[in-house]
Scaffold this active site. Structure first.
Site, mmCIF file in Angstrom:
data_model
loop_
_atom_site.group_PDB
_atom_site.id
_atom_site.type_symbol
_atom_site.label_atom_id
_atom_site.label_comp_id
_atom_site.label_asym_id
_atom_site.label_seq_id
_atom_site.Cartn_x
_atom_site.Cartn_y
_atom_site.Cartn_z
ATOM 1 N N GLU A 1 0.850 -1.199 0.000
ATOM 2 C CA GLU A 1 0.000 0.000 0.000
ATOM 3 C C GLU A 1 0.882 1.245 0.000
ATOM 4 O O GLU A 1 1.802 1.360 0.796
ATOM 5 C CB GLU A 1 -0.919 -0.006 1.233
ATOM 6 C CG GLU A 1 -1.762 1.243 1.406
ATOM 7 C CD GLU A 1 -2.621 1.594 0.181
ATOM 8 O OE1 GLU A 1 -3.471 0.780 -0.215
ATOM 9 O OE2 GLU A 1 -2.416 2.700 -0.396
ATOM 10 N N GLY B 1 -6.694 0.673 3.782
ATOM 11 C CA GLY B 1 -8.140 0.836 3.575
ATOM 12 C C GLY B 1 -8.530 1.452 2.242
ATOM 13 O O GLY B 1 -9.712 1.507 1.918
ATOM 14 N N HIS C 1 -43.542 -6.220 13.937
ATOM 15 C CA HIS C 1 -44.374 -5.008 13.939
ATOM 16 C C HIS C 1 -44.053 -4.177 15.171
ATOM 17 O O HIS C 1 -43.958 -4.730 16.261
ATOM 18 C CB HIS C 1 -45.854 -5.401 13.960
ATOM 19 C CG HIS C 1 -46.758 -4.212 14.083
ATOM 20 N ND1 HIS C 1 -46.993 -3.347 13.024
ATOM 21 C CD2 HIS C 1 -47.447 -3.714 15.147
ATOM 22 C CE1 HIS C 1 -47.809 -2.385 13.436
ATOM 23 N NE2 HIS C 1 -48.100 -2.579 14.716
#
Ligand code: NAI
Length: 468
Positions: free
Chosen positions: A34, A40, A447
């Site tokens: 990276e 990330g 519900h």
């Protein structure tokens, strides 16, 4: 340091880091290269995560200003502190990128810091920030270098006045007037952020609908909602040029149908007209095959045209440019390399626009189904008739389920709702299991929840909704 690996992943975005973790879980000696300071990729550093932080804060601010009083929550004076908001965003990003670092340590993944390039079929060269090069051998290489913003011909993104999403996530001051070029994912999410913070926002979209490719029905309703929130739109309009004059931008555009020319003067211009694959010179030098859009061609095993070099995520010619698609490809490619049956179902990839309300879809649109000459039935249920949405003053939107006329199998679903992004997971699972609308209709939904609207839309496919 170890310089012989079973698998090296280039790029640590959601595709790359997930691929590295799965590879380590499978027992491979794994490294991930990276070049950014933090892990990330675009998603965690300058994309999904920081944008969601600003979307969340701006929504809270907007509600505090416009809705609290009506509900009896009376706040005297609501101040907006942009630098605090930005710090909060940075903190979230840091926590999550550090989280990936932790996961790398936990899984014994070597983090190679620097820019990775493939110098020979099995060698990855990593150039660090001082320009020092180190070579690492890998039995398998996975390219997961993501994508970068595109711009308009002749319009240079300076990240000051003319910005990409990166600049628009870090404005130091709230722009009085913001023009957004492109009514796609980035354009609409960031329009929402800055409009709620107080900017006057004008979106210019080339096509005659926002979010091209989305079910037209849904896109039209979404447009109505955004207009009601105060965002201005010029659809079917092509931006000719953007000029800078005395620290202001002047955007000229022309209506595609009647050729009417218009200009808007503004403080900032966000160019959100799409992204392109991030292809390094090494890929070109190695002769890895690309498609006509300059994306890496891969087969169903994510193999590129060169043996033992694989590619996943935004950089390949498969599926939409979405973080979760890349993640699943990361898992699948590691499993394929390990001799397992890694697989990605491209027919069931949910997509979400994190505005308020959110818009989420999975499967085919009505237009696609028509084009495929499939006979279908539609069930629609509005949140106006959902008790929880009414209690929460949260009634915009609907659930739309499209099912095959003969087999009743669910072919596509769209949801506009404050909770659409979370709710769509139920439909993705239903579709993965080949559910019919009757299966959903006969599943008990708690519900009172927004999810009852899904059950009702499924009932509506058979013209028997209860509450509408
Ligand atoms: P996009 O492809 O979603 O939208 C670009 C829009 O710009 C299209 O509507 C297109 O018609 C329009 N356009 C192109 N040229 C134009 C011109 N000259 N004048 C006016 N309009 C023009 O691309 P966007 O929004 O830049 O996002 C890039 C990628 O990032 C997307 O593929 C998306 O999947 C991904 N993304 C996903 C998010 C999410 O999942 N929530 C959030 C942000 C990005």
């Amino acid at each position: 340091m170890e310089n012989n690996f079973d698998l090296i992943v280039i790029g640590s975005g959601p595709g790359g880091y997930v691929c590295a973790i799965r590879s380590a879980q499978l027992g491979f000696k794994t490294a991930c290269v990276e070049s950014r300071e933090t892990l990330g990729g675009t998603c965690l550093n300058i994309g999904c995560i920081p944008s969601k932080s600003l979307l969340n804060t701006s929504e809270i601010y907007h509600k505090a200003q416009k809705e609290f009083n009506n509900l009896g929550v009376e706040a005297e004076k609501i101040n907006l502190n942009l630098s605090k908001i930005m710090n909060n965003k940075k903190k979230s990003v840091l926590t999550l990128t550090k989280g990936v670092e932790f996961l790398f340590k936990k899984n014994k993944i070597v983090h190679l810091k620097g820019k990775g390039s493939i110098s020979k079929n099995n060698v990855v060269t990593v150039t660090d920030s001082m320009g020092k090069k180190n070579n690492y051998k890998a039995k398998n290489i996975v390219i997961s270098t993501g994508s970068i913003p595109t711009s308009l011909k002749g319009t240079k993104i300076d990240e000051k006045i003319i910005v990409s999403s990166t600049g628009a996530l870090s404005f130091e001051k709230i722009p009085d007037e913001l023009v957004v070029i492109g009514g796609g994912y980035i354009g609409l999410e960031l329009s929402s952020v800055w409009s709620r913070f107080g900017s006057k926002v004008h979106v210019i979209e080339f096509l005659d609908q926002i979010i091209p490719g989305m079910d037209k029905d849904v896109s039209e309703e979404f447009l109505k909602i955004l207009k009601k929130q105060g965002i201005n739109f010029s659809l079917d309009s092509k931006v000719k040029d953007v000029k800078i004059l005395n620290n202001k931008a002047i955007v000229s555009f022309i209506n595609n149908k009647n050729s009417k020319k218009e200009t808007i003067k503004c403080d900032k211009v966000l160019v959100a007209v799409g992204r392109k694959a991030n292809i390094g010179q090494d890929i070109i030098d190695l002769g890895i095959s690309l498609d006509k859009n300059n994306k890496i061609k891969v087969n169903e095993k994510f193999e590129t045209s060169i043996k033992n070099i694989y590619a996943i995520g935004d950089v390949i010619n498969k599926g939409p440019m979405l973080a979760h698609k890349a993640e699943d490809e990361g898992i699948a490619v590691s499993e394929i390399i390990a001799g397992q049956a890694g697989h990605v179902n491209y027919n069931v990839i949910p997509s979400v626009i994190y505005t308020s309300p959110e818009v989420a879809t999975v499967g085919k649109t009505e237009e696609q189904i028509k084009k495929d000459n499939i006979k279908y039935k539609v069930g629609k249920f509005p949140f106006l008739a959902n008790s929880r949405a009414r209690v929460n003053n949260d009634t915009s939107g609907f659930v739309k389920i499209i099912a095959d006329e003969k087999t009743d199998k669910v072919l596509g679903v769209s949801i506009i709702s404050s909770l659409a992004g979370t709710m769509i997971a139920e439909l993705a699972i239903a579709m993965e299991f080949g559910a019919s609308s009757e299966d959903i209709a006969r599943t008990i939904h708690a519900h009172p929840t927004h999810s009852e609207a899904v059950k009702e839309a499924a009932l509506a496919v058979d013209k028997r909704p209860i509450h509408f």
